[in-house]
Design a protein around this motif. Structure first.
Motif, PDB file in Angstrom:
ATOM      1  N   ALA A   1       3.606   5.598  -5.840  1.00  0.00           N
ATOM      2  CA  ALA A   1       3.454   5.601  -7.296  1.00  0.00           C
ATOM      3  C   ALA A   1       2.383   6.599  -7.738  1.00  0.00           C
ATOM      4  CB  ALA A   1       3.104   4.190  -7.787  1.00  0.00           C
ATOM      5  N   LYS A   2       1.271   6.654  -7.003  1.00  0.00           N
ATOM      6  CA  LYS A   2       0.201   7.592  -7.340  1.00  0.00           C
ATOM      7  C   LYS A   2       0.663   9.037  -7.212  1.00  0.00           C
ATOM      8  CE  LYS A   2      -3.698   4.608  -6.065  1.00  0.00           C
ATOM      9  NZ  LYS A   2      -4.811   4.399  -5.096  1.00  0.00           N
ATOM     10  N   ALA A   3       1.606   9.255  -6.285  1.00  0.00           N
ATOM     11  CA  ALA A   3       2.111  10.617  -6.075  1.00  0.00           C
ATOM     12  C   ALA A   3       3.232  10.961  -7.053  1.00  0.00           C
ATOM     13  CB  ALA A   3       2.620  10.749  -4.639  1.00  0.00           C
ATOM     14  N   GLY A   4       3.520  10.013  -7.969  1.00  0.00           N
ATOM     15  CA  GLY A   4       4.545  10.271  -8.970  1.00  0.00           C
ATOM     16  C   GLY A   4       5.948   9.970  -8.503  1.00  0.00           C
TER      17      GLY A   4
ATOM     18  N   GLN B   1       0.842  -1.206   0.000  1.00  0.00           N
ATOM     19  CA  GLN B   1       0.000   0.000   0.000  1.00  0.00           C
ATOM     20  C   GLN B   1       0.871   1.247   0.000  1.00  0.00           C
ATOM     21  OE1 GLN B   1      -3.356  -0.259   2.603  1.00  0.00           O
ATOM     22  NE2 GLN B   1      -3.764   1.933   2.556  1.00  0.00           N
TER      23      GLN B   1
ATOM     24  N   ASP C   1       2.118   1.686  -3.551  1.00  0.00           N
ATOM     25  CA  ASP C   1       1.062   2.216  -4.428  1.00  0.00           C
ATOM     26  C   ASP C   1       0.842   3.706  -4.186  1.00  0.00           C
ATOM     27  OD1 ASP C   1       0.680  -0.278  -5.534  1.00  0.00           O
ATOM     28  OD2 ASP C   1      -0.997  -0.803  -4.214  1.00  0.00           O
ATOM     29  N   LEU C   2       0.897   4.108  -2.920  1.00  0.00           N
ATOM     30  CA  LEU C   2       0.711   5.517  -2.572  1.00  0.00           C
ATOM     31  C   LEU C   2       1.810   6.376  -3.186  1.00  0.00           C
ATOM     32  CD1 LEU C   2      -0.820   7.685  -0.948  1.00  0.00           C
ATOM     33  CD2 LEU C   2       0.637   7.105   1.019  1.00  0.00           C
TER      34      LEU C   2
ATOM     35  N   LYS D   1       8.402   3.740  -6.963  1.00  0.00           N
ATOM     36  CA  LYS D   1       7.653   2.659  -6.337  1.00  0.00           C
ATOM     37  C   LYS D   1       8.639   1.565  -5.898  1.00  0.00           C
ATOM     38  CE  LYS D   1       3.832  -0.583  -6.979  1.00  0.00           C
ATOM     39  NZ  LYS D   1       2.755  -1.052  -7.881  1.00  0.00           N
TER      40      LYS D   1
END
Length: 773
Positions: free
Chosen positions: A392-395, A386, A389-390, A398
């Motif tokens: 990666a979503k923030a750019g 998790q 993923d967080l 990962k």
């Protein structure tokens, strides 16, 4: 004699053995000899050299014992030329002690008392004139202490039995026949059935000595030690052994009931007992040797596991109530940050833990997350995903999550070594640092831990601890030197494992580095206090310096061979730096063109190969197992599932695989291949990523049966492995391993190393062997 004996046993020329022995006696280390003295040894590898070294020690001890025995017998005035020749020809300690038996100082026996009373002539009469009436003959020998014919005949019998028991040839033959013909039987001690449930498969057990595998012997001995099992050594037919005794002394037991009685008593009261003790010792030695081989092989595999490399890593030591211990280390293993988070019960601070870990990863550029495989591992692994993923979503980057064995991490955390390395760090956080570092470089981190705590042994507490320590130290030393060590980053514990470097020298190297900075070249090692020419010779080739003054210092080429490289460079018209890695040029060279009196063809060939790929790491590429989503505990498993996992341990009867449920599953040796497997190590190794099928699950007993044959069907009869190339045939395996023992049925018991009997449980092989209980 020692040289010729070792040469014959190893199947190598005497000249190579003699040269190797000389090198060892000069104080050279096994890694140095194996890599840099191939001309002298004929290319013996480190394993062969260890065998030679061990055998050399045994035979030298044997020679010392011969000298002691010869002196003792000569002092008694009983040393004959024939006896001297027999002793000189001995190749085993057992045979030597057999020959010494008649001359060994001992407490006064019944036989000694009878001899002092003058009963020996009676024995001569009864054994040479075998139709003599024993009672009448004994009447003439009545004396003080032997007041009637019964006592006289008892005394005479004691003398004759003593002759049996001190006859070297008879003792040796009986011992060998008992080992060849006998069986080990086990029964449960009454009232210990429940307490000793883990030994249930041995409650009614019998198997020939010659077919008992290492792990089964140790399980039986452990069961006896814990008071659960009663062991019996069944020698076989008593009449056979009595016949051996009678034949050896040319006795006709049908002509004299007294002789028949003496032979029977001699067998049961003396030779059976002494041979039984010898057989027990032989079985234990065989078992210990097998256990040491398994431990050494597994340890070597773990130490030489693929490193993830120099990447910033977050180490997570999972836990519930006490939280998840967290440590971030930079690419060199330096600790950057530590903390404790509480995402699991009872605190359940999941969201704050995710944010805190994400912040740490972003701040320090974390590329890998190492999760210990202990309690709360799968839940913590889910947490790390998790976090990834967080990010990666923030750019952001990962990070990759990898589950890492945490065996020994707690031992390291509480050690004096860890205390010296992290004096101001909480003990609980040191484990997280160790977990992170062992992902980056397993070898560099695991050398800080006692090998016995790494968790890859089999009955490690039941074997000779001195021999165990010596064997494992050799494995660690060979592994470290096979990989090589960065002189400018290595810790003192890692340096200590380099050939020729003692703990004092390791501390001195680190101390010099702290005071003067990086080592610019290998020759600068000579400036280290107390590091003399011999130590430099042994260690220099295994120490690497990247970006130093001499490009050869980053390779495994020994400094003594640098002149060879200069000659090669001159012949090619290239500089040394241009030569390194130049496969086209190096591939065109003929090694024989660069040999001389000091450096032969094997060494020059190695030098050219090293120049082609300098400092090459013998370890495999880094890969990781991906655990199945939703499978977090043993109750989540169902037969038929195909899972990915990591081999955690390899035993003589199979391999244990971590599939992510906190309980390793067992792949029995019979479920490893369609071919007959003699040694599981020929199929898998510790640390290997494998795919397995779940065959059976026992939640209550925490048993998981797995198979490497993905087309196997749970509940269906296991296909009989065919004799073939997968590890070769095994005379101690297969259906022979499941043959009915005396008083026992044909269940899973007795099948370690072979195919389970119909209805037998793969997982029960764990209990059968007493492994891990």
């Amino acid at each position: 004699m020692i040289i010729s004996t070792i040469a014959r046993e190893l199947g190598v020329p005497e000249a190579h053995v003699r040269a190797t022995v000389a090198l060892l006696d000069e104080g050279n280390t096994v890694p140095f000899i194996a890599r840099y003295r191939k001309e002298a040894t004929g290319g013996l590898d480190d394993t062969q050299l260890r065998q030679l070294e061990e055998r050399l020690g045994y035979l030298r001890e044997l020679e010392d014992r011969k000298a002691t025995i010869l002196a003792a017998i000569e002092e008694q005035g009983k040393l004959t030329d024939d006896l001297r020749a027999l002793i000189a020809a001995c190749e085993s300690k057992a045979r030597l002690e057999d020959l010494y038996l008649p001359f060994k100082k001992r407490r006064k026996t019944k036989a000694d008392t009878a001899r002092e009373a003058g009963l020996e002539p009676l024995v001569d009469t009864l054994t040479t004139e075998q139709d003599t009436d024993a009672e009448k003959a004994a009447a003439g020998y009545i004396c003080e202490g032997f007041e009637d014919t019964k006592k006289v005949l008892d005394g005479a019998r004691a003398i004759l039995i003593d002759q049996f028991a001190t006859d070297a040839d008879l003792v040796g033959e009986v011992r060998e026949e008992m080992y060849r013909r006998g069986r080990m039987s086990a029964t449960v001690v009454e009232g210990r059935e429940q307490e000793g449930a883990k030994f249930k498969d041995y409650f009614e057990f019998s198997e020939p000595f010659t077919r008992l595998p290492s792990h089964r012997i140790l399980a039986l001995l452990r069961g006896e030690k814990e008071g659960v099992l009663h062991l019996d050594l069944d020698a076989g037919d008593d009449e056979f052994y009595q016949g051996l005794i009678a034949d050896r002394f040319d006795l006709d037991v049908t002509a004299s009931t007294w002789l028949a009685d003496a032979v029977r008593w001699g067998w049961r009261t003396k030779l059976y007992v002494s041979s039984g003790l010898d057989v027990r010792m032989r079985l234990k030695e065989h078992a210990e040797a097998g256990a040491l081989d398994v431990f050494a092989t597994n340890l070597r595999d773990v130490l030489l596991a693929a490193p993830a490399g120099q990447r910033a890593t977050l180490g997570l030591d999972p836990g519930y109530r006490n939280g998840v211990k967290t440590a971030v280390v930079d690419p060199t293993g330096k600790v950057l940050a530590t903390t404790i988070i509480h995402p699991h019960q009872p605190q359940n601070r999941w969201d704050s833990a995710v944010r805190e870990l994400a912040d740490l990863c972003a701040t320090h550029g974390v590329e890998l997350i190492a999760v210990g495989n202990g309690t709360a591992s799968r839940e913590t692994e889910k947490l790390s995903h998790q976090v990834a993923d967080l990010l990666a979503k923030a750019g952001g980057r990962k990070p990759t999550t990898v589950v890492v064995s945490e065996s020994g991490a707690s031992v390291y955390s509480a050690s004096s070594l860890a205390a010296a390395e992290f004096p101001d760090m909480d003990v609980s956080l040191r484990g997280a640092v160790s977990i992170a570092r062992r992902l980056q470089d397993p070898l560099a981190e695991l050398v800080k831990i006692d090998p016995k705590s790494i968790g890859v042994g089999q009955y490690q507490h039941d074997v000779n601890q001195t021999q165990l320590a010596r064997t494992l130290d050799g494995v660690v030393e060979d592994a470290v030197n096979a990989v090589g060590v960065d002189l400018n980053t290595a810790s003192a514990p890692l340096l200590t494992r380099v050939a020729g470097i003692s703990s004092t020298l390791a501390d001195n190297i680190v101390g010099w580095r702290d005071e003067h900075g990086r080592f610019p070249s290998r020759r600068t090692l000579k400036d280290v206090p107390r590091l003399g020419p011999k130590a430099f010779q042994q260690c220099a080739g295994f120490l690497r310096i990247t970006g130093g003054e001499d490009p050869l210092d980053a390779s495994a080429v020994h400094p003594e061979a640098y002149p060879v490289v200069r000659r090669i460079a001159k012949a090619t018209g290239l500089g040394v730096a241009d030569l390194i890695g130049n496969s086209r040029v190096l591939g065109s060279l003929n090694p024989a063109d660069f040999t001389d009196d000091k450096f032969g063809l094997p060494t020059v060939t190695d030098i050219i190969a090293e120049l082609d790929k300098p400092g090459r790491d013998p370890r495999p590429e880094f890969t990781t197992a991906t655990f199945k989503e939703g499978v977090e505990k043993i109750s989540d498993l169902t037969p038929g599932m195909i899972l990915e996992g990591t081999v955690t341990n390899v035993a003589a009867f199979g391999a244990f695989v971590d599939v992510g449920v906190h309980q390793d599953g067992l792949v029995h040796v019979s479920a490893m291949s369609t071919k007959f497997v003699e040694d599981p190590h020929t199929v898998v190794r510790s640390g290997q990523v494998v795919k397995v099928k779940v065959m059976e699950v026992d939640v209550d007993r925490k048993r998981i049966g797995l198979s490497l044959r993905l087309d196997d069907e749970p509940g269906a009869p296991a296909p009989k492995p065919q004799r073939g190339s997968a590890g070769g045939g095994n005379r101690n395996s297969g259906n022979r391993g499941g043959r009915k023992g005396r008083g026992g049925g044909q269940g899973a018991r007795g099948n370690a190393g072979g195919r389970p009997a119909p209805g037998g449980s793969l997982a029960d092989a764990l209990k059968k062997a007493g492994f891990g209980n």
